[in-house]
Write a protein that holds these residues in place. Structure first.
Motif, mmCIF file in Angstrom:
data_model
loop_
_atom_site.group_PDB
_atom_site.id
_atom_site.type_symbol
_atom_site.label_atom_id
_atom_site.label_comp_id
_atom_site.label_asym_id
_atom_site.label_seq_id
_atom_site.Cartn_x
_atom_site.Cartn_y
_atom_site.Cartn_z
ATOM 1 N N THR A 28 0.843 -1.305 0.254
ATOM 2 C CA THR A 28 -0.240 0.543 0.094
ATOM 3 C C THR A 28 1.083 1.111 -0.057
ATOM 4 O O THR A 28 2.670 0.950 0.029
ATOM 5 N N VAL A 29 0.066 2.273 -0.046
ATOM 6 C CA VAL A 29 0.926 3.695 -0.620
ATOM 7 C C VAL A 29 1.803 3.787 1.335
ATOM 8 O O VAL A 29 1.988 3.988 2.288
ATOM 9 N N ASN A 30 3.146 4.037 0.155
ATOM 10 C CA ASN A 30 4.041 4.539 1.419
ATOM 11 C C ASN A 30 4.496 3.677 2.792
ATOM 12 O O ASN A 30 5.482 3.530 3.477
ATOM 13 N N GLN A 31 4.176 2.249 2.069
ATOM 14 C CA GLN A 31 4.792 0.921 3.098
ATOM 15 C C GLN A 31 5.963 0.943 2.061
ATOM 16 O O GLN A 31 5.867 0.771 0.788
ATOM 17 N N LEU A 32 7.200 0.421 3.066
ATOM 18 C CA LEU A 32 7.754 0.536 1.856
ATOM 19 C C LEU A 32 9.138 -1.287 1.859
ATOM 20 O O LEU A 32 8.210 -2.134 3.301
ATOM 21 N N THR A 93 3.674 5.003 -4.898
ATOM 22 C CA THR A 93 3.103 6.061 -4.621
ATOM 23 C C THR A 93 2.170 6.722 -4.299
ATOM 24 O O THR A 93 1.186 6.024 -4.598
ATOM 25 N N SER A 94 2.123 8.197 -3.913
ATOM 26 C CA SER A 94 0.159 8.735 -4.288
ATOM 27 C C SER A 94 -0.803 8.364 -5.096
ATOM 28 O O SER A 94 -2.021 8.782 -5.155
ATOM 29 N N GLN A 95 0.575 8.857 -5.824
ATOM 30 C CA GLN A 95 -0.585 8.835 -7.754
ATOM 31 C C GLN A 95 0.016 7.529 -8.088
ATOM 32 O O GLN A 95 -0.264 7.202 -9.303
ATOM 33 N N GLY A 96 0.066 6.634 -7.257
ATOM 34 C CA GLY A 96 0.047 4.808 -7.770
ATOM 35 C C GLY A 96 1.577 4.947 -9.264
ATOM 36 O O GLY A 96 1.312 4.001 -9.793
ATOM 37 N N ILE A 97 2.251 5.320 -8.128
ATOM 38 C CA ILE A 97 3.483 5.289 -9.407
ATOM 39 C C ILE A 97 4.352 3.963 -7.800
ATOM 40 O O ILE A 97 4.632 4.117 -7.008
#
Ligand SMILES: *[C@@H]1O[C@H](CO)[C@@H](O)[C@H](O)[C@H]1NC(C)=O
Ligand SMILES: *[C@@H]1O[C@H](CO)[C@@H](O)[C@H](O)[C@H]1NC(C)=O
Ligand SMILES: *[C@@H]1O[C@H](CO)[C@@H](O)[C@H](O)[C@H]1NC(C)=O
Ligand SMILES: *[C@@H]1O[C@H](CO)[C@@H](O)[C@H](O)[C@H]1NC(C)=O
Ligand SMILES: *[C@@H]1O[C@H](CO)[C@@H](O)[C@H](O)[C@H]1NC(C)=O
Ligand SMILES: *[C@@H]1O[C@H](CO)[C@@H](O)[C@H](O)[C@H]1NC(C)=O
Ligand SMILES: *[C@@H]1O[C@H](CO)[C@@H](O)[C@H](O)[C@H]1NC(C)=O
Ligand SMILES: *[C@@H]1O[C@H](CO)[C@@H](O)[C@H](O)[C@H]1NC(C)=O
Length: 819
Positions: A28-32, A93-97
């Protein structure tokens, strides 16, 4: 060797124990995802994480088979930008990249996205596809991005190989450099959509293998595509898509198609009992699969020695070469076709259909209609049913030499080759007595009318012959030698070619040999007796240029010697025929590469930068270093030819002007040049100077970087032309968006930005603002800061193009002004 394999296996096994599998299949977003972590698809088939290839210390993000001990990597993200340590992370990223970052947060790789993202997350599917979804939307149509659209060297079951014709996306395999290095190697495996689509293996731009066209059941060149226990396959061709796909018969089997670093497309299947991947089949089987091994109109028979022979009705073009197993020149017809007399056909059975890149097909015609369609078109050379399933339907026609035919022991196809009437009779050995009787009747009636006609024709022919002889005498009056030598040639400092030599070399200027249409007239490919390849430019007889001007021009070009200018080998002036003979450059012109998504990949950034520099040096030589000052006036991608090593050579001096001493420019009332490359002062006022060449060079540089034509450029978000688009991005600091996707993996940012900056300096509105070619060459090779360009006059440019094209001029205006 075995020990090495074992060490690698043990290493990978130990290595995998050290990993922390997150146990989920989604990021998910921002998960590394760090170097030590992996994610696993829901069914446990595939795993995603960082890895190092066998003998490499570099780290890559990739996807591999999870269930087996030899984990075979199927996809790599940062294949061109490896990590040197284990500091890498993957995140969404939050833009889906998706991005792969190194320890300093530098982006090493990122995915793309064309749609807005809401609650994006990346999921590794059990098919091995890494997809970017909006929320829980699992509909493949709605994926923001998927790794199956960006294959590396492996085609997995369910993956499409080929084109989305709506978006222009081309999915093809590209080999690894070596087993230790996943960066892009020289081989590709993908579909060429031209004519009837075929799969090609290419080494750079050179075709090494061809699948043949799809015949409704299989590709014509894959006889071994038969129902089998491992996979099923399909080929889809419609307005929206062209692709090949395969599925596993039993999903508990593991099987993948890989393009090896050596350029072989091979299928590997996991055999549990052996605990290893076993090569199940190979697309390339034997020598006869080497593309065009027997040359044009030759046929390859693998169990025969020598392998190559000419098709029925053909003979070797150069018998002595052929006898020494040099088949590259192929075969020519024993009896030429005579369309008026009525040709026939000879059936060839059990073969792979020839190259269909320039063929034509229609699915709704039947074989009879197909034959008559072929007979009606004098350039048609062969026909066949395009679909052999269900008894045969559809029509596929060839118009050129028939290239890359081989014989198959089974599952070959039959097709019909056009022959002159006499040859086709000889081969089809009509063995019905009624036909023979008919023939007798026809023969008798023909003989009677024939005798009468013959007398008439002979009289007419003799009269014509006498007239011709009188004419020819007129031409040769002031020729001291008489005979074959043509007038006036002795004054030129150039090798002379005889007309007969050129007629022979170009097959009487046959349309098959035509390479294209240059500024002056058609250009033909020719082969001299000694095998040297030449390009012959035949000046159209309607050319306004007189003999004297032609000779001046030839002499000035003949004195130019530079590695970035095409070499003039000689000329021929015989009566009204004026011809220039140039070196032949096999890779043809630059436009064929940079404006083509497939071939564009061949020209990676380092090659493009060398080309930009080469053109600049060639132009500098014309402007400054040669004995004369020459303004080319028609620099464009079509006029930059590429040699074997992709070195650029400026060609077509058809409208070039030379100046003595200090003159730097002139004006003309008849503007000649090409829209999209003409500087504003030249297009509107007819003023030309070295700076108008500089302008054309600037346009060309921007085209090479972007892979787009200036003329006809359009963008969904604005109405600017290519120059305006480049300028706007430059001002906004977004020049990297200008770069051609084909070089996305190979470019050097500082070189690209430097090139764009130089390009923009060259296309400035006022000639005085534009740099000289001397400064251009310096700027391209230096590291220092560059001047800031002024806005190009792209608005007036576009309206001017419309004025010009509405006045009926072609893309290239090739008239010559009277001097
Ligand atoms: C890895 O090392 C090479 C050579 O030292 C260097 O050029 C490259 O930028 C490094 N890559 C990263 C991601 O740091
Ligand atoms: C990289 O970015 C992360 C999060 O944005 C931050 O916590 C970290 O300090 C950055 N590292 C470096 C070396 O800048
Ligand atoms: C591929 O092409 C390159 C460059 O033309 C050549 O050096 C190389 O030998 C070719 N490889 C094979 C396997 O044919
Ligand atoms: C698929 O293969 C597995 C293992 O080889 C076998 O047990 C299973 O019966 C096969 N399934 C089908 C539908 O053939
Ligand atoms: C194919 O042939 C049919 C029948 O002659 C014709 O109606 C159709 O337009 C043709 N299709 C193409 C693509 O030329
Ligand atoms: C023959 O076919 C070619 C290719 O489709 C076409 O360009 C040409 O116009 C045709 N000639 C005639 C006489 O129909
Ligand atoms: C080929 O012919 C078969 C049987 O007539 C038909 O089902 C199939 O759709 C055809 N394929 C193509 C590509 O037209
Ligand atoms: C030609 O026809 C005759 C009888 O009709 C037959 O005996 C002969 O074998 C045929 N020859 C060939 C080459 O088919």
């Amino acid at each position: 060797m075995g020990a090495l394999v074992r060490v690698v296996v043990i290493f990978t096994y130990v290595f995998s124990l050290l990993r922390i599998s997150t146990g989920v299949d989604t990021i998910t977003v921002n998960q590394l995802i760090t170097d030590a972590e992996t994610i696993t698809s829901a069914g446990g088939s595939f795993e995603l994480g960082f890895f190092s290839p066998a003998n490499s210390k570099h780290r890559y993000l990739g996807i591999w088979y999870k269930k087996v001990s030899n984990r075979a990597v199927v996809w790599v993200a940062n294949r061109e930008n490896p990590l040197n340590d284990s500091s890498g992370v993957l995140k969404v990223t939050s833009q889906g990249i998706l991005v792969v970052l190194d320890g300093a947060n530098k982006t090493l790789w990122s995915s793309t996205s064309s749609r807005p993202a809401q609650d994006p997350n990346a999921q590794l599917l059990d098919s091995g596809n890494l997809v970017m979804k909006n929320g829980n939307d699992g509909n493949p149509e709605n994926f923001l991005w998927q790794s199956f659209d960006y294959p590396c060297n492996t085609l997995l079951p369910g993956m499409k190989l080929g084109w989305n014709r709506v978006t222009g996306l081309d999915r093809y395999l590209s080999s690894w450099k070596s087993a230790d290095d996943p960066s892009i190697g020289t081989f590709t495996y993908g579909i060429d959509p031209s004519g009837s689509p075929q799969i090609f293996v290419r080494n750079g731009s050179a075709v090494t293998f061809r699948s043949g066209p799809w015949n409704g059941i299989r590709f014509s060149g894959y006889p071994h595509f038969t129902p089998n226990p491992v996979y099923t396959y399909d080929f889809v061709l419609n307005e929206k898509e062209i692709y090949f796909i395969y599925y596993l018969v039993n999903s508990s089997l593991l099987s993948r198609l890989v393009l090896t670093p050596e350029g072989y497309a091979q299928r590997f299947t996991w055999i549990d009992e052996k605990g290893e991947w076993v090569q199940y089949s190979s697309v390339q089987k034997d020598d006869c699969d080497n593309y065009a091994i027997c040359g044009a109109n030759g046929i390859c028979k693998i169990d025969q020695s020598p392998k190559c022979e000419c098709m029925k009705g053909f003979r070797p073009k150069f018998q002595s070469n052929w006898d020494m197993a040099d088949w590259s020149n192929g075969c020519v017809r024993s009896t030429p076709l005579d369309c008026q007399k009525g040709d026939g056909f000879v059936k060839l059975s059990g073969v792979k259909l020839p190259d269909t890149r320039t063929s034509w097909f229609n699915e709704s015609l039947n074989l009879k209609e197909c034959a008559s369609l072929c007979l009606r078109n004098c350039s048609c050379t062969a026909y066949v049913n395009s679909n052999i399933s269900g008894g045969g339907s559809g029509c596929l026609l060839w118009f050129d030499d028939l290239i890359d035919i081989r014989e198959f022991a089974e599952n070959g196809q039959e097709f019909y080759v056009r022959m002159s009437a006499s040859e086709s009779d000889a081969f089809s050995s009509t063995n019905s007595s009624s036909k023979k009787k008919q023939k007798h009747v026809i023969v008798i009636s023909i003989s009677i009318t024939g005798i009468v006609l013959l007398i008439l024709v002979l009289t007419w022919y003799m009269l014509k012959k006498m007239k011709q002889q009188l004419k020819r005498k007129g031409y040769m009056e002031h020729n001291s030698d008489g005979g074959e030598t043509c007038e006036g040639q002795e004054r030129l400092e150039l090798p002379l070619f005889e007309l007969a030599t050129l007629l022979n070399a170009t097959n009487n200027f046959s349309s098959d040999n035509k390479l294209g249409e240059g500024g002056f007239g058609p250009v033909y490919k020719g082969i001299l007796e000694d095998g040297e390849e030449i390009a012959v430019k035949r000046l159209s007889k309607t050319s306004r240029q007189g003999l004297k001007e032609f000779k001046n021009e030839v002499e000035s070009i003949a004195k130019l010697q530079h590695r970035n200018l095409v070499k003039l080998l000689g000329c021929c002036i015989c009566g009204r025929e004026k011809m220039l003979i140039y070196e032949y450059l096999p890779n043809k012109s630059l436009d064929l590469f940079i404006f083509d998504q497939i071939r564009g990949i061949v020209l990676d950034w380092p090659k493009r930068f060398l080309i930009i520099n080469g053109i600049a040096r060639g132009l500098l030589y014309l402007h400054q270093d040669s004995r004369l000052r020459i303004i080319h006036r028609d620099l464009k991608a079509e006029n930059v030819l590429l040699d074997n090593d992709m070195n650029p050579k400026i060609s077509d001096f058809g409208i070039a002007r030379s100046f003595g001493g200090n003159e730097t420019g002139a004006s003309t009332t008849r503007v000649a040049g090409t829209l999209g490359y003409m500087s504003p002062e030249y297009a509107s006022e007819g003023l030309y100077s070295t700076k108008s060449d500089v302008y054309s060079f600037g346009v060309l540089v921007l085209e090479i970087v972007s892979g787009k034509r200036n003329r006809g450029f359009s963008h969904p978000n604005h109405d600017l032309n290519l120059l305006g688009h480049a300028w706007t991005l430059y001002i906004e600091g977004g020049s990297s968006k200008f770069i051609d996707a084909s070089i996305a993996n190979t470019y050097n940012l500082s070189e690209v930005l430097r090139s764009i900056n130089v390009g923009l300096l060259c296309v400035q509105r006022f000639p005085d603002d534009r740099p000289s070619m001397h400064s251009v060459v310096l700027m391209l090779s230096s590291e220092g800061a560059l001047p800031q360009p002024k806005e190009p006059c792209f608005f007036t440019d576009r309206s001017m193009m419309e004025v010009n094209s509405s006045s009926g001029s072609h893309a290239t205006i090739t008239q010559l002004e009277a001097r």
